[in-house]
Design an enzyme around this catalytic site. Structure first.
Site, short mmCIF file in Angstrom:
data_model
loop_
_atom_site.label_atom_id
_atom_site.label_comp_id
_atom_site.label_asym_id
_atom_site.label_seq_id
_atom_site.Cartn_x
_atom_site.Cartn_y
_atom_site.Cartn_z
N CYS A 50 -1.61 0.61 7.23
CA CYS A 50 -3.00 0.62 7.49
C CYS A 50 -3.32 -0.95 6.61
O CYS A 50 -3.66 -1.99 7.17
CB CYS A 50 -3.87 1.77 6.95
N ARG A 51 -3.36 -0.64 5.27
CA ARG A 51 -3.97 -1.93 4.35
C ARG A 51 -3.03 -2.89 4.12
O ARG A 51 -3.42 -4.01 4.73
CB ARG A 51 -4.36 -1.41 3.07
N SER A 52 -1.76 -2.93 3.85
CA SER A 52 -0.82 -3.91 3.59
C SER A 52 -0.69 -4.94 5.11
O SER A 52 -0.38 -6.04 5.17
CB SER A 52 0.40 -3.56 2.90
N ASN A 94 2.23 1.36 4.39
CA ASN A 94 2.50 0.15 5.22
C ASN A 94 2.25 0.37 6.68
O ASN A 94 2.85 -0.42 7.51
CB ASN A 94 4.02 -0.27 4.92
N ASP A 111 -8.30 3.54 0.71
CA ASP A 111 -7.57 4.01 1.83
C ASP A 111 -8.43 4.20 3.26
O ASP A 111 -9.10 5.10 3.03
CB ASP A 111 -6.57 4.99 1.30
N CYS A 114 0.74 -1.01 0.19
CA CYS A 114 0.09 0.09 0.03
C CYS A 114 1.07 1.46 0.00
O CYS A 114 2.05 1.17 -0.32
CB CYS A 114 -1.08 -0.19 1.12
#
Ligand code: 4NP
Length: 155
Positions: free
Chosen positions: A12-14, A10, A123, A7
């Protein structure tokens, strides 16, 4: 199989995707190497956002020990697959990939890039905990689908 989830920051999402893939592959007895990274360096060395940690904990996954890192050149020859959370980060990856890129690049929600528009994991950084919970669930469903596709296609 070596899989890198990417993401922007690095945090939140990934890292949520890394934790979810670790859980799902462990449940299936798959010895995959799984990592995550960001295309930006804003948060290098930081643990995942607290909301990402809480949303992961709801799925029974601890990600507090992860630390953010930035994508580097070696990633493109090391990993088999590099899956971005959104189209922007896929573009950034393509710009970084050199001629010795071994990895297949795709989107987590559309690994084989079959859809005319980018299927993104939005996001959640500027949202609230509910946005992180929804994001984690979206990642979980995409991860399940990817594991099913790869099981059939490539293993
Ligand atoms: P991520 O979320 O890419 O899912 O880790 C973000 C984290 C930080 C920022 C943006 C997105 N930021 O602008 O600092």
């Amino acid at each position: 199989m070596k899989l890198l989830l990417v993401c922007l920051g690095n945090i939140c999402r990934s890292p949520m995707a890394e934790g979810i893939f670790r859980q799902l592959t462990a449940q299936r007895g798959l010895a995959w190497e799984i990592d995550s990274a960001g295309t930006a360096d804003y948060h290098v060395g930081e643990p995942p956002d607290r909301r990402a940690q809480r949303a992961s904990a709801e799925l029974g996954i601890a990600i507090g020990d992860l630390r953010a890192r930035q994508v580097n050149e070696a990633d493109f020859s090391h990993f088999d697959w590099i899956l971005a959370m959104d189209g922007d980060n896929l573009h950034r990856l393509r710009a970084l990939a050199g001629s010795d890129c071994k990895a297949r690049l795709g989107l987590l929600r559309d690994p084989f890039l079959q859809h005319p528009t980018a299927l993104e994991v939005a996001d959640p950084y500027w949202g609230n905990l509910d946005d992180f919970l929804a994001c984690a669930e979206q990642i979980r469903q995409a991860a399940e689908a990817f594991l099913q596709r790869i099981d059939k296609k490539e293993s």
